[in-house]
Design a protein around this motif. Sequence first.
Motif, mmCIF file in Angstrom:
data_model
loop_
_atom_site.group_PDB
_atom_site.id
_atom_site.type_symbol
_atom_site.label_atom_id
_atom_site.label_comp_id
_atom_site.label_asym_id
_atom_site.label_seq_id
_atom_site.Cartn_x
_atom_site.Cartn_y
_atom_site.Cartn_z
ATOM 1 N N SER A 120 29.481 43.722 7.242
ATOM 2 C CA SER A 120 30.620 44.610 7.015
ATOM 3 C C SER A 120 31.495 44.067 5.897
ATOM 4 C CB SER A 120 31.441 44.756 8.309
ATOM 5 O OG SER A 120 32.529 45.636 8.107
ATOM 6 N N PRO A 121 31.096 44.280 4.638
ATOM 7 C CA PRO A 121 31.876 43.760 3.508
ATOM 8 C C PRO A 121 33.342 44.205 3.500
ATOM 9 C CG PRO A 121 29.712 44.454 2.766
ATOM 10 C CD PRO A 121 29.844 44.926 4.190
ATOM 11 N N PRO A 122 33.661 45.489 3.791
ATOM 12 C CA PRO A 122 35.083 45.869 3.774
ATOM 13 C C PRO A 122 35.913 45.093 4.789
ATOM 14 C CG PRO A 122 33.686 47.820 3.727
ATOM 15 C CD PRO A 122 32.786 46.657 4.043
ATOM 16 N N LEU A 123 35.379 44.918 5.995
ATOM 17 C CA LEU A 123 36.122 44.192 7.014
ATOM 18 C C LEU A 123 36.264 42.720 6.646
ATOM 19 C CD1 LEU A 123 37.606 44.379 9.655
ATOM 20 C CD2 LEU A 123 35.434 44.125 10.865
ATOM 21 N N PHE A 124 35.188 42.133 6.124
ATOM 22 C CA PHE A 124 35.261 40.731 5.709
ATOM 23 C C PHE A 124 36.285 40.549 4.597
ATOM 24 C CE2 PHE A 124 33.889 37.110 3.093
ATOM 25 C CZ PHE A 124 33.911 36.109 4.059
ATOM 26 N N LYS A 125 36.365 41.510 3.711
ATOM 27 C CA LYS A 125 37.321 41.422 2.601
ATOM 28 C C LYS A 125 38.752 41.386 3.113
ATOM 29 C CE LYS A 125 38.530 43.749 -1.744
ATOM 30 N NZ LYS A 125 38.259 44.929 -2.605
ATOM 31 N N THR A 126 39.038 42.120 4.170
ATOM 32 C CA THR A 126 40.395 42.133 4.718
ATOM 33 C C THR A 126 40.693 40.895 5.559
ATOM 34 O OG1 THR A 126 39.821 43.312 6.767
ATOM 35 C CG2 THR A 126 40.323 44.651 4.819
ATOM 36 N N LEU A 127 39.644 40.286 6.135
ATOM 37 C CA LEU A 127 39.841 39.137 7.022
ATOM 38 C C LEU A 127 39.824 37.804 6.293
ATOM 39 C CD1 LEU A 127 37.664 40.034 10.149
ATOM 40 C CD2 LEU A 127 40.145 39.943 10.020
ATOM 41 N N GLY A 128 38.821 37.608 5.440
ATOM 42 C CA GLY A 128 38.621 36.298 4.823
ATOM 43 C C GLY A 128 37.750 35.414 5.694
ATOM 44 N N GLU A 129 37.271 34.330 5.106
ATOM 45 C CA GLU A 129 36.308 33.457 5.780
ATOM 46 C C GLU A 129 36.890 32.763 7.002
ATOM 47 O OE1 GLU A 129 33.411 29.660 4.644
ATOM 48 O OE2 GLU A 129 34.261 30.930 3.063
ATOM 49 N N ALA A 130 38.114 32.256 6.883
ATOM 50 C CA ALA A 130 38.707 31.498 7.997
ATOM 51 C C ALA A 130 38.885 32.365 9.233
ATOM 52 C CB ALA A 130 40.046 30.898 7.564
ATOM 53 N N GLN A 131 39.397 33.588 9.056
ATOM 54 C CA GLN A 131 39.609 34.459 10.211
ATOM 55 C C GLN A 131 38.292 34.968 10.769
ATOM 56 O OE1 GLN A 131 42.355 34.834 11.822
ATOM 57 N NE2 GLN A 131 41.605 36.337 13.298
ATOM 58 N N MET A 132 37.294 35.189 9.902
ATOM 59 C CA MET A 132 35.989 35.600 10.415
ATOM 60 C C MET A 132 35.371 34.498 11.256
ATOM 61 S SD MET A 132 33.980 38.179 10.682
ATOM 62 C CE MET A 132 33.992 39.378 9.340
ATOM 63 N N LEU A 133 35.644 33.257 10.932
ATOM 64 C CA LEU A 133 35.169 32.147 11.754
ATOM 65 C C LEU A 133 35.801 32.201 13.146
ATOM 66 C CD1 LEU A 133 33.551 29.543 12.113
ATOM 67 C CD2 LEU A 133 35.460 28.294 11.057
ATOM 68 N N VAL A 134 37.072 32.572 13.210
ATOM 69 C CA VAL A 134 37.732 32.758 14.509
ATOM 70 C C VAL A 134 37.005 33.844 15.302
ATOM 71 C CG1 VAL A 134 39.858 33.491 15.669
ATOM 72 C CG2 VAL A 134 39.988 31.999 13.661
ATOM 73 N N VAL A 135 36.653 34.931 14.634
ATOM 74 C CA VAL A 135 35.919 36.029 15.278
ATOM 75 C C VAL A 135 34.582 35.541 15.809
ATOM 76 C CG1 VAL A 135 34.779 38.249 14.882
ATOM 77 C CG2 VAL A 135 37.041 37.812 13.894
ATOM 78 N N VAL A 136 33.869 34.771 14.987
ATOM 79 C CA VAL A 136 32.558 34.258 15.390
ATOM 80 C C VAL A 136 32.682 33.373 16.627
ATOM 81 C CG1 VAL A 136 30.709 32.670 14.717
ATOM 82 C CG2 VAL A 136 31.470 34.459 13.133
ATOM 83 N N ARG A 137 33.636 32.480 16.627
ATOM 84 C CA ARG A 137 33.802 31.581 17.773
ATOM 85 C C ARG A 137 34.212 32.347 19.025
ATOM 86 N NH1 ARG A 137 36.743 26.679 14.352
ATOM 87 N NH2 ARG A 137 34.788 25.730 13.629
#
Length: 256
Positions: A32-49
């Motif tokens: 989901s490139p649009p969602l990743f663009k709004t979140l950024g890598e650090a916050q996506m890591l929070v999502v993954v965990r």
Amino acid sequence: MLTIGKDQLARFREPPRRAFEAEMVAHLAAFSPPLFKTLGEAQMLVVVRTGMAAAESYGFDLRGPVRMYLELMLLFGSRFDTDPQYPWFHELLTASPDAPQMQRAGRIHARVTEYRRQVAGPEDEYTFAALRRILNVAEQPLEYPPTHIVAEMSRQFAAVYPEKVAHVGEQALANLIREGVETARDLKSPSARGEALMSVLMFAFGHGCADDPLYPWIASTIRDGMVPEPARWPVRLEKKAITWLKHVLGDLPRRG
């Protein structure tokens, strides 16, 4: 596209957990490139965990099922497993807990594939069209008499996303709206404006959106709007939601 993957039999503990987390951040960025663009890598890591912990609670620790669980979070919201819009998720996640993981994941995958065929449409065209309609509704005043809010919001939802409403059903939709009303009241906004807005956000982003790591702007806007005037967060959140939707939808091709 929802996948289980070729490496589905490898447990995410091997290679080490951190390597798997990084791999999943990259995978979700592509998913989901649009969602990743709004979140950024650090916050996506929070999502993954967050998702890995939730998947483990349902007995999933193979790479494929865990990756599927993370993809479902992006599609349906981080708390899709308890969302009144999708009661079948809880049923499938808790059914036959001793069955092989791949068998359980396969049942979920098949159910989601059918749901997306009916509700999301080819290349998600129904979803994108619905989000654009929701944006149009969000730019208008959301004021309904408190006694009529369930009926009025149900009518609005049917207008903006008929495919989803037909699939979810009248009772589940009413339960979601009532949860939105209760959540708004718990957040010290006993107004039709706040109640309608929270219902719209739950319909669009999942019933856990008020504290979903996928949408941190919702929680931060509510928190910042609680002081010194609790009733101010709906106004601020409406503006943030409109900005977010425009940002995400801005680069998508128009499908009608």
